[in-house]
Every structure is written in structure tokens, then in C-alpha cells.
Design a protein around this motif. Structure first.
Motif, PDB file in Angstrom:
ATOM      1  N   LYS A  25      -6.640   6.205  -5.184  1.00  0.00           N
ATOM      2  CA  LYS A  25      -5.394   5.808  -4.533  1.00  0.00           C
ATOM      3  C   LYS A  25      -5.629   4.691  -3.519  1.00  0.00           C
ATOM      4  O   LYS A  25      -6.557   4.750  -2.711  1.00  0.00           O
ATOM      5  CB  LYS A  25      -4.773   7.017  -3.825  1.00  0.00           C
ATOM      6  CG  LYS A  25      -3.440   6.724  -3.140  1.00  0.00           C
ATOM      7  CD  LYS A  25      -2.889   7.983  -2.493  1.00  0.00           C
ATOM      8  CE  LYS A  25      -1.575   7.719  -1.780  1.00  0.00           C
ATOM      9  NZ  LYS A  25      -1.032   8.956  -1.157  1.00  0.00           N
ATOM     10  N   ASP A  26      -4.791   3.670  -3.588  1.00  0.00           N
ATOM     11  CA  ASP A  26      -4.819   2.500  -2.709  1.00  0.00           C
ATOM     12  C   ASP A  26      -5.999   1.569  -2.958  1.00  0.00           C
ATOM     13  O   ASP A  26      -6.198   0.604  -2.214  1.00  0.00           O
ATOM     14  CB  ASP A  26      -4.762   2.886  -1.230  1.00  0.00           C
ATOM     15  CG  ASP A  26      -3.337   3.162  -0.769  1.00  0.00           C
ATOM     16  OD1 ASP A  26      -2.400   2.592  -1.349  1.00  0.00           O
ATOM     17  OD2 ASP A  26      -3.161   3.953   0.172  1.00  0.00           O
TER      18      ASP A  26
ATOM     19  N   ILE B  36      -1.989  -2.179  -7.476  1.00  0.00           N
ATOM     20  CA  ILE B  36      -2.423  -1.153  -6.536  1.00  0.00           C
ATOM     21  C   ILE B  36      -2.413   0.196  -7.249  1.00  0.00           C
ATOM     22  O   ILE B  36      -1.434   0.554  -7.907  1.00  0.00           O
ATOM     23  CB  ILE B  36      -1.499  -1.089  -5.304  1.00  0.00           C
ATOM     24  CG1 ILE B  36      -1.410  -2.460  -4.626  1.00  0.00           C
ATOM     25  CG2 ILE B  36      -1.992  -0.032  -4.318  1.00  0.00           C
ATOM     26  CD1 ILE B  36      -2.709  -2.965  -4.069  1.00  0.00           C
TER      27      ILE B  36
ATOM     28  N   SER C 123       0.859  -1.180   0.000  1.00  0.00           N
ATOM     29  CA  SER C 123       0.000   0.000   0.000  1.00  0.00           C
ATOM     30  C   SER C 123       0.897   1.232   0.000  1.00  0.00           C
ATOM     31  O   SER C 123       2.106   1.144   0.234  1.00  0.00           O
ATOM     32  CB  SER C 123      -0.907   0.001   1.233  1.00  0.00           C
ATOM     33  OG  SER C 123      -0.139   0.003   2.429  1.00  0.00           O
ATOM     34  N   SER C 124       0.326   2.402  -0.246  1.00  0.00           N
ATOM     35  CA  SER C 124       1.135   3.615  -0.390  1.00  0.00           C
ATOM     36  C   SER C 124       1.901   3.969   0.879  1.00  0.00           C
ATOM     37  O   SER C 124       2.982   4.560   0.815  1.00  0.00           O
ATOM     38  CB  SER C 124       0.251   4.793  -0.806  1.00  0.00           C
ATOM     39  OG  SER C 124      -0.725   5.061   0.188  1.00  0.00           O
ATOM     40  N   ASN C 125       1.367   3.609   2.053  1.00  0.00           N
ATOM     41  CA  ASN C 125       2.066   3.914   3.304  1.00  0.00           C
ATOM     42  C   ASN C 125       3.002   2.792   3.748  1.00  0.00           C
ATOM     43  O   ASN C 125       3.664   2.903   4.781  1.00  0.00           O
ATOM     44  CB  ASN C 125       1.073   4.234   4.423  1.00  0.00           C
ATOM     45  CG  ASN C 125       0.157   3.070   4.769  1.00  0.00           C
ATOM     46  OD1 ASN C 125       0.331   1.950   4.274  1.00  0.00           O
ATOM     47  ND2 ASN C 125      -0.834   3.327   5.611  1.00  0.00           N
TER      48      ASN C 125
ATOM     49  N   ALA D 166     -10.032  -1.545  -0.562  1.00  0.00           N
ATOM     50  CA  ALA D 166      -9.254  -2.439   0.292  1.00  0.00           C
ATOM     51  C   ALA D 166     -10.124  -3.294   1.200  1.00  0.00           C
ATOM     52  O   ALA D 166      -9.703  -4.366   1.644  1.00  0.00           O
ATOM     53  CB  ALA D 166      -8.268  -1.629   1.129  1.00  0.00           C
TER      54      ALA D 166
END
Length: 211
Positions: A164-165, A157, A117-119, A189
Motif C-alpha cells: 500500500k502506497d 499508486i 496517496s491513500s491519506n 515513496a
């Protein structure tokens, strides 16, 4: 003296910048930093499939292990494990082991198409499950909690933008009256369906930006 400092400044600016990359050599995960320095992160000789987290601090990878093959709806697969390690070689840890189950959605028979994921907290993957479809799972890399999400044979993703995500997932589905198709679907998600994307993701990428 002024010319000397100018030369030093120019030399500093001229130092080439490299993209951080991860790769495999002799079954060991290698990490190349922004300065172009390469470090071996593992030494088992059994590692593959490295993926770098968005912050560049962690690497997820797959490790071959000995043991009984895992039965799926389509084949039997050699067992593997999913690991993570910091790019400074610290805190190498096991995230998930393969496991057998009578329920296809509970089987973990491999770790394909690893995606952060982006984080960098969540790590998604596809594992063999049914005869015509794999299964998408996710693991929280901070506490190792893993769960099944939905059927899927391919996974991407969405990295930025409105979705986003969210996940672009290729799913095998059936027409009413017979026949089947393999389309990409946009899913959140939590598994909630946003809508169909189509046979590929090119139009989606052109409309909503980088996947």
C-alpha cells in the motif's frame, strides 16, 4: 399511521446513492456528490485533469496560464499550474507553478497522471523532463513542499495490501551492450526500489490485489 411510517422509511431507503465524481465542463471543474448534486468548483474556464482525493474532500487539478513555454529534453510545453480546492468550493489554493531549469530533474513542465496517496496528503505527478523519460515528483498538499523522486513515464499508486502506497513506475532503462526497455518497477515513496514488476502491471495486480 404505522403504514405511513413504513412508506416514509422505504422512500428514504430508495433514494439512489451516487459515486462522487469530478469532471470538466467548459474548462471548469465539476463535482458530483453522493446525492447526485453537481457543483462547479472553479470558474476560470482554463482548468482540466481533476482528481478526487480518497476522502472525497479535496480535488487537485491543472490550470492553463499565460507565459513563456517551458523547455524540456524532448519539446517545449505551455506553462500550467497545479491547484487544489475543497469539494465545498472553499480554500482554493495554488500548489506548484511550472518552472524552467538546466537540470531535467528540476524542470516542472506540466502535471500528468495526478495520483493521491491513500491519506490524501501527498500528490504525485509526472512531468516532461528528459528526451526519453519524464520525471516523477511529489508535493505535500498541506505545506506545498515539492521534491523530485525518480525518472518515470507512467505512475500508479498501490491502493491497498502489502505494498500500500508504494509506486508502480514505468522507467526507461538500457541493457548492457545496447538496446533499451520500458518496465514497471515497484518503488517506495522514499525512492527505494522494491523490485522489477515487468512490461505491465497485470500480474502484480492479480497477485497483490487492486492497484
Amino acid at each position: 399511521m404505522k403504514r405511513f411510517f413504513l412508506l416514509i422509511s422505504f422512500a428514504a431507503l430508495a433514494v439512489p446513492a451516487f459515486a462522487q465524481t469530478v469532471w470538466v465542463k467548459d474548462g471548469n471543474i465539476q463535482f458530483t456528490d453522493k446525492a447526485g448534486q453537481t457543483t462547479a468548483l472553479t470558474s476560470s474556464g482554463r482548468d482540466s485533469g481533476p482528481v478526487l482525493a480518497p476522502d472525497g474532500k479535496w480535488v487537485a487539478f491543472v490550470r492553463k496560464v499565460d507565459g513563456k513555454k517551458i523547455a524540456t529534453g524532448s519539446d517545449e510545453v505551455d506553462p500550467t499550474e497545479l491547484w487544489q480546492v475543497r469539494t465545498d468550493r472553499k480554500e482554493a489554493s495554488l500548489l506548484i507553478k511550472c518552472r524552467a531549469s538546466e537540470k531535467p530533474e528540476s524542470v516542472i513542465a506540466g502535471f500528468e497522471n495526478l495520483q493521491f496517496s491513500s491519506n490524501g496528503k501527498l500528490l504525485y505527478f509526472v512531468t516532461p523532463a528528459w528526451a526519453t523519460s519524464g520525471a516523477v515528483h511529489v508535493v505535500d498538499t498541506t505545506n506545498r513542499k515539492e521534491r523530485y523522486l525518480f525518472p518515470g513515464n507512467d505512475l500508479k499508486i498501490v491502493a491497498s495490501g502489502e505494498y500500500k502506497d508504494c509506486l508502480l513506475v514505468q522507467q526507461h532503462k538500457y541493457f548492457v551492450g545496447g538496446g533499451s526497455y520500458d518496465w514497471y518497477w515497484l518503488l517506495r515513496a522514499d525512492g527505494k526500489e522494491v523490485g522489477p514488476v515487468g512490461e505491465d502491471t497485470e500480474t502484480f495486480a492479480a497477485t497483490y490485489g487492486k492497484e
